[in-house]
Enzyme design. Structure first.
Site, PDB file in Angstrom:
ATOM      1  N   GLU A 327       0.806  -1.236   0.000  1.00 32.71           N
ATOM      2  CA  GLU A 327       0.000   0.000   0.000  1.00 32.71           C
ATOM      3  C   GLU A 327       0.834   1.278   0.000  1.00 32.71           C
ATOM      4  O   GLU A 327       0.504   2.237   0.699  1.00 32.71           O
ATOM      5  CB  GLU A 327      -0.924   0.016   1.228  1.00 32.71           C
ATOM      6  CG  GLU A 327      -1.885  -1.150   1.273  1.00 32.71           C
ATOM      7  CD  GLU A 327      -2.678  -1.211   2.572  1.00 32.71           C
ATOM      8  OE1 GLU A 327      -3.900  -1.406   2.494  1.00 32.71           O
ATOM      9  OE2 GLU A 327      -2.091  -1.069   3.651  1.00 32.71           O
TER      10      GLU A 327
HETATM   11  C1  TNX Z   1      -4.236  -4.021   4.936  1.00 36.29           C
HETATM   12  S1  TNX Z   1      -2.580  -6.357   4.362  1.00 36.29           S
HETATM   13  C2  TNX Z   1      -2.939  -3.798   5.376  1.00 36.29           C
HETATM   14  C3  TNX Z   1      -2.716  -3.391   6.757  1.00 36.29           C
HETATM   15  C4  TNX Z   1      -3.980  -3.247   7.532  1.00 36.29           C
HETATM   16  C5  TNX Z   1      -4.935  -4.359   7.160  1.00 36.29           C
HETATM   17  C6  TNX Z   1      -6.180  -4.345   7.943  1.00 36.29           C
HETATM   18  C7  TNX Z   1      -1.536  -5.325   4.238  1.00 36.29           C
HETATM   19  C8  TNX Z   1      -0.297  -5.781   3.670  1.00 36.29           C
HETATM   20  N1  TNX Z   1      -1.817  -4.073   4.632  1.00 36.29           N
HETATM   21  O1  TNX Z   1      -1.980  -2.197   6.794  1.00 36.29           O
HETATM   22  O2  TNX Z   1      -3.691  -3.288   8.881  1.00 36.29           O
HETATM   23  O3  TNX Z   1      -5.237  -4.235   5.801  1.00 36.29           O
HETATM   24  O4  TNX Z   1      -6.961  -5.463   7.660  1.00 36.29           O
END
Ligand code: TNX
Length: 512
Positions: A327
């Protein structure tokens, strides 16, 4: 003293003298457990007629290489029965080193009338044999409940080894912090289900949780924040080593993660020079992510990463360092590729193997980088094409921070709701077309902590989904099916209760 009194006392003394002996011959017998419901289900289990008795007569012998495991079992039996195994008994528990067992985590248990025989080629295998054996003993065993009693176990044969070498839980200690003791407690729970990796998500926008001596503001300042400003904190390097040693005794490897280049507000608010504009950001307490990025075109950024990875590598015994990479929505695509390539290089330089979330498949990875699939199938397929091994963490199945259903209070819902059946009832080979068994290093269930602050809350989301994840990672596909699993899980209520686990009493399970 009157003659009659002397006689009475003498008789009493004689009676007392024989007390232990008469008791020994009438030791109360605890029958074998009513249902053999081992999770993860072993590869081969043959139940036989007859029983094996464990009591003060039972001897224990072991090959030196397996003494650590033999001691673990001795301690366990001592706690449950006040029993110091080791006499020349009428029957025996034996630990034998067997190098024909090729998988170092594999084991055999053969129980006949005279002998409870554990074979393994390492202490890891013997450790898992003991974990299986514990599930053949009464669930409330640890509490001294079986003092001066005889435990009966069914005669049987078990042959077992894991399907995948990587069987993990990820704990997010960044959104809310969990103390050393809380992490140790988590490790205890994981070991019961033969999980062998604990991935610690040590940094994120909301907090930095590991001491880095060359960059002290990370913890002096960056560790204070958390989601809703509720539960901050950090591990000193000594704390980290303590956790790691505790885990290692239970055959669990710690995988540390420093998430980058996104998810870095805690670092950006601790050091102005990590920002492109040289201005510290404000601490962050909300949940939405994807806004932060290290300054990708500054040398100091790579000096920072080199220091962090060097210090972390120095205290980490496992071979993996996780560099995040998820992300990074505010990092330009080219910058992201450039950054991850350099960050991977730094991990190699410090003699570790990089793991990253599935987005890193879009950088120049080769077969030596590990990719953790969480959401984008095309990333997993790309990683497999590049020859990389993949850790499966499908968010719509085994994200343990997803609610079980609408009525669950804790948890998020962005990936859907993962009830106990969803988390168990899927197959590695059908998950992603283009990713097959040989591409998969293992399975890991993430426990993101935006909505949880206490151990109780964590346990509520982790149990009872974790045993199912453990079974996917350990057991042969042909031995797994939901109907049979859910029946076995029903009996694990006893284990959960005696371990004081605050599990979710899913209505899908017929709890015993
Ligand atoms: C996505 S999964 C994220 C996390 C959040 C999570 C909450 C991922 C690699 N990144 O930063 O905590 O969703 O479900």
């Amino acid at each position: 003293m009157q003659y009659s009194k002397i006689l009475t006392y003498t008789l009493l003394a004689i009676w007392l003298l024989f007390q232990p002996f008469s008791k020994a011959s009438t030791l109360q017998e605890i029958p074998p457990i009513t249902s053999i419901s081992i999770i993860p289900i072993p590869n081969k289990l043959i139940l036989k007629d007859g029983i094996f008795k464990i009591n003060s007569e039972t001897a224990i012998t072991f090959d030196n290489e397996l003494s650590a495991s033999a001691n673990i079992l001795k301690k366990y039996l001592y706690k449950g029965m006040d029993l110091n195994l080791g006499g020349k008994g009428s029957n025996s528990i034996e630990f034998t080193l067997n190098n024909n067992i090729k998988n170092y985590e594999g084991y055999k248990i053969t129980i006949n009338k005279q002998k409870l025989h554990i074979e393994a080629s390492s202490n890891s295998g013997a450790f898992y044999a003991i974990e299986t054996l514990k599930q053949l003993l009464p669930a409330d065993f640890k509490h001294g409940n079986y003092r001066n009693k005889t435990i009966l176990i069914n005669q049987l044969e078990i042959e077992d080894e894991p399907r995948f070498e990587y069987r993990g839980l990820m704990l997010d200690v960044a959104r809310h912090f969990f103390t050393v003791d809380e992490v140790k407690h988590t490790i205890d729970l994981l070991a019961r289900y033969k999980i062998n990796k604990l991935h610690l998500h040590l940094s994120d926008d909301q907090g930095w949780r590991i001491e880095i001596k060359s960059w002290p503001n990370l913890t002096d300042f960056g560790s204070k924040s958390s989601v809703k400003n509720e539960k901050g904190g950090f591990y000193t390097q000594l704390d980290y080593i303590e956790i790691q040693e505790y885990a290692s005794a239970k055959h669990i490897t710690i995988i540390p993660e420093i998430d980058m280049p996104g998810h870095t507000n805690a670092a950006l608010s601790s050091y102005a020079e990590l920002n492109c504009n040289n201005i510290k950001t404000e601490p962050y307490y909300a949940m939405k992510v994807g806004f932060s990025s290290l300054c990708v075109n500054k040398d100091i950024t790579y000096k920072f990463i080199d220091d962090v990875i060097r210090e972390l590598s120095d205290i980490t015994t496992g071979k993996y360092i996780h560099i995040g990479g998820d992300e990074s929505n505010s990092t330009k695509r080219n910058d992201f590729v450039k950054f991850i390539n350099r960050a991977r290089g730094i991990v190699y330089k410090h003699d570790k193997i990089p793991i990253g979330w599935d987005e890193i498949a879009n950088t120049d990875i080769d077969s030596t980088t590990i990719v953790q699939y969480w959401g984008k199938k095309e990333n997993a397929i790309l990683a497999a094409k590049k020859g990389a091994k993949i850790i499966l963490s499908p968010s719509d199945k085994i994200y343990l921070d997803m609610k079980y259903n609408k009525s669950t209070k804790l948890g998020l819902t962005w990936a859907g709701q993962n009830n106990v059946e969803d988390a168990y009832n899927w197959r590695v080979n059908n998950l992603i077309k283009g990713v097959d068994e040989q591409d998969v290093l293992g399975i890991e269930a993430p426990m993101w902590s935006e909505t949880i602050t206490t151990l109780d809350e964590m346990e509520y989301l982790v149990f009872p989904r974790l045993p199912g994840v453990a079974e996917i990672a350990w057991s042969k596909e042909k031995n797994r099916n939901w109907k049979n699993y859910k029946k076995r899980l029903g009996y694990h209520k006893l284990i959960f209760e005696y371990m004081n686990i605050n599990y979710y009493k899913s209505e899908l399970i017929d709890w015993k």
